[in-house]
Write a protein that holds these residues in place. Structure first.
Motif, short mmCIF file in Angstrom:
data_model
loop_
_atom_site.label_atom_id
_atom_site.label_comp_id
_atom_site.label_asym_id
_atom_site.label_seq_id
_atom_site.Cartn_x
_atom_site.Cartn_y
_atom_site.Cartn_z
N SER A 195 0.80 -1.21 0.00
CA SER A 195 0.00 0.00 0.00
C SER A 195 0.84 1.28 0.00
O SER A 195 0.39 2.29 -0.52
CB SER A 195 -0.93 -0.01 1.19
OG SER A 195 -0.17 -0.22 2.35
N ALA A 196 2.07 1.22 0.54
CA ALA A 196 2.85 2.44 0.64
C ALA A 196 3.49 2.82 -0.70
O ALA A 196 4.11 3.84 -0.83
CB ALA A 196 3.94 2.28 1.69
N VAL A 220 13.25 0.54 -9.62
CA VAL A 220 13.06 1.72 -8.77
C VAL A 220 14.40 2.17 -8.19
O VAL A 220 15.37 1.42 -8.21
CB VAL A 220 12.08 1.40 -7.60
CG1 VAL A 220 10.72 1.01 -8.13
CG2 VAL A 220 12.65 0.32 -6.69
N LYS A 221 14.40 3.37 -7.67
CA LYS A 221 15.59 3.90 -6.97
C LYS A 221 15.31 3.83 -5.47
O LYS A 221 14.28 4.31 -5.01
CB LYS A 221 15.81 5.36 -7.35
CG LYS A 221 16.10 5.57 -8.84
CD LYS A 221 17.59 5.79 -9.06
CE LYS A 221 17.93 6.13 -10.49
NZ LYS A 221 17.77 5.02 -11.44
N PHE A 269 12.16 5.32 -3.13
CA PHE A 269 11.14 4.27 -3.05
C PHE A 269 11.00 3.81 -1.60
O PHE A 269 11.90 3.19 -1.03
CB PHE A 269 11.55 3.10 -3.95
CG PHE A 269 10.47 2.07 -4.10
CD1 PHE A 269 9.38 2.31 -4.93
CD2 PHE A 269 10.53 0.87 -3.42
CE1 PHE A 269 8.38 1.36 -5.06
CE2 PHE A 269 9.54 -0.08 -3.53
CZ PHE A 269 8.46 0.18 -4.37
N LYS A 270 9.86 4.11 -1.03
CA LYS A 270 9.67 3.83 0.40
C LYS A 270 9.23 2.38 0.60
O LYS A 270 8.32 1.92 -0.08
CB LYS A 270 8.59 4.78 0.92
CG LYS A 270 8.55 4.90 2.39
CD LYS A 270 7.55 5.99 2.76
CE LYS A 270 7.03 5.71 4.16
NZ LYS A 270 5.65 6.05 4.33
N GLN A 293 9.54 -5.23 4.82
CA GLN A 293 10.11 -5.47 3.49
C GLN A 293 11.63 -5.30 3.49
O GLN A 293 12.17 -4.56 4.32
CB GLN A 293 9.47 -4.52 2.48
CG GLN A 293 7.97 -4.83 2.34
CD GLN A 293 7.24 -3.87 1.44
OE1 GLN A 293 7.57 -2.69 1.37
NE2 GLN A 293 6.21 -4.36 0.77
N PHE A 294 12.28 -5.99 2.57
CA PHE A 294 13.75 -5.94 2.54
C PHE A 294 14.23 -6.31 1.14
O PHE A 294 13.52 -7.00 0.38
CB PHE A 294 14.35 -6.89 3.59
CG PHE A 294 13.72 -8.25 3.61
CD1 PHE A 294 14.25 -9.28 2.85
CD2 PHE A 294 12.58 -8.51 4.37
CE1 PHE A 294 13.66 -10.54 2.85
CE2 PHE A 294 11.97 -9.76 4.37
CZ PHE A 294 12.52 -10.78 3.61
N TRP A 295 15.44 -5.86 0.83
CA TRP A 295 16.02 -6.12 -0.49
C TRP A 295 16.90 -7.35 -0.44
O TRP A 295 17.63 -7.55 0.53
CB TRP A 295 16.86 -4.92 -0.94
CG TRP A 295 16.05 -3.67 -1.12
CD1 TRP A 295 15.99 -2.60 -0.27
CD2 TRP A 295 15.19 -3.36 -2.21
NE1 TRP A 295 15.14 -1.64 -0.76
CE2 TRP A 295 14.63 -2.08 -1.96
CE3 TRP A 295 14.81 -4.02 -3.39
CZ2 TRP A 295 13.73 -1.46 -2.82
CZ3 TRP A 295 13.92 -3.41 -4.25
CH2 TRP A 295 13.39 -2.14 -3.97
N VAL A 296 16.83 -8.18 -1.47
CA VAL A 296 17.61 -9.42 -1.49
C VAL A 296 18.36 -9.50 -2.83
O VAL A 296 17.74 -9.37 -3.90
CB VAL A 296 16.67 -10.66 -1.37
CG1 VAL A 296 17.45 -11.96 -1.47
CG2 VAL A 296 15.88 -10.60 -0.08
#
Ligand code: SF4
Length: 384
Positions: free
Chosen positions: A312-313, A346-347, A351-352, A357-360
């Motif tokens: 949603s964000a 995205v950057k 990008f909120k 959530q996390f980047w992998v």
């Protein structure tokens, strides 16, 4: 003058019946066969030893809705990592969910952990040995309680899984369709499982399961090899392969949604831990929209808000790089799901993301232990 039979009667197939066989003879024939042909399974005790209740319980929970072949590697992984129920009870939730990933029906894993903690804390790490007390534990129902009581504690119990349903339906030629036939199957099964003076209850339960899994198989039962073919009414009537009959199933409802493959400037992909409750609760997955109802017969893709679900964000829908030509289908217990992919670059600076959530890095996705529905999509994207 000899009387002739009306053709409508003379042409009718006359149902035969097998000569009656007493429960004691059935048991003895089946146990003799089991001694020679029992399947070798990692949770089974051999050489007259009693099975470890922890192993029996763990395997029975894993086997719910899952095949033996799929369960074997998971069972090995769990007992290597957590050799006793106390070790499992002390594990972190996400470690257990991660180890369970791919086995499906994730509520089982959450109940497994809850149950291990109750056994460790309330029962000093010792599994109770009666059906009633076993049933008071999280995630243990009638079947699992009876199976653990019979197999691990040698208690006389009627243990009915899908294999036993089939053997009993055929042996007694029960033609009422499932599930209406359940009470009749149970009553007949009881005459075999709880026959007066029954010995080796654990072996008998496992022998019935093995018979259903290897001889009295769903299609083309191998009656010529069956140790209890004498007395089998289904075979005598020539209807064994048609049993058990089932009521026609209603079509599964359908749902639809978007799954987001969001990549940042470092080539990392966005993942999230799903909320603890609900479907796939506590598992790691790709972000998705809400999964909305998609009425049967409706071809048109339903309207789905990209800002719903767990994303949603984000304003993915406004991103020019989105595409939506990839899709996967997955069947859950109560519905079929189609997810269509949305790809975006995205950057990270603008990008909120949310706390869950996390980047992998793309190279580490396979180590995440994703549920099958998300693995299907990551395979589409990176071929792993
Ligand atoms: S005789 Fe055939 S149908 Fe009957 S129990 Fe054995 S395998 Fe099943």
């Amino acid at each position: 003058m000899p009387r002739t039979m009306p053709s409508s009667i003379s042409n009718r197939k006359v149902a035969k019946s097998a000569p009656p066989v007493k429960p004691a003879a059935f048991r003895s024939a089946l146990l003799g066969w089991y001694d020679a042909h029992a399947r070798v399974l990692p949770w089974r005790a051999r050489g007259g030893k009693t099975a470890d209740p922890y192993h029996v319980w763990l395997s029975e929970v894993m086997l719910q809705q899952t095949t033996v072949q799929a369960v074997i590697p998971y069972f090995g992984k769990f007992v290597d990592k957590w050799p006793r129920v106390q070790n499992l009870a002390a594990a972190q939730d996400d470690e257990v969910m991660h180890a369970w990933a791919g086995l499906g029906y994730y509520a089982r894993a959450r109940n497994l952990l809850k149950c291990a903690r109750v056994v460790a804390e309330t029962h000093s790490g010792v599994f109770p040995d009666t059906v009633d007390t076993l049933k008071s534990l999280p995630g243990i129902g009638d079947y699992t309680a009876a199976a653990v009581a019979a197999i691990a504690f040698n208690r006389v119990e009627t243990v009915i899984d899908g294999n036993v349903d089939r053997v009993v339906s055929r042996w007694f030629a029960i033609e009422t369709p499932l599930p209406d036939s359940k009470p009749e199957i149970r009553a007949q099964a009881k005459t075999l499982f709880e026959h007066k003076g029954s010995d080796r209850p654990g072996d008998f339960a496992q022998a019935m399961m093995d018979l259903g899994a290897t001889i009295c198989i769903p299609q083309n039962p191998r009656c010529d090899l069956c140790p209890v073919s004498k007395g089998c009414q289904g075979r005598a009537k020539g209807i064994a392969a048609e049993l058990p009959r089932r009521k026609p199933k209603a079509a599964q409802p359908r749902r639809a949604g978007y799954v987001y493959w969001i990549e940042n400037e470092r080539g990392e992909i966005l993942f999230e831990t799903r909320p603890g409750r609900g479907l796939l609760g506590g598992m790691v997955g790709l972000p998705t929209s809400d999964w909305v109802g998609w009425p049967a017969g409706q071809r048109k893709w339903p309207e789905i808000d990209h800002k719903g679900g767990h994303i949603s964000a984000m304003k993915i829908a406004d991103d020019n790089s989105m595409k939506s030509d990839l899709k996967i289908r997955h069947t859950f217990t109560h519905f079929d799901l189609e997810l269509r992919g949305v790809l975006a670059k995205v950057k990270t600076r603008s990008f909120k993301i949310t706390d869950d959530q996390f980047w992998v890095p793309a190279t580490e996705i396979t180590a995440l232990g994703l549920p099958t529905v998300f693995r299907k999509f990551t395979r589409l994207m990176d071929g792993t």
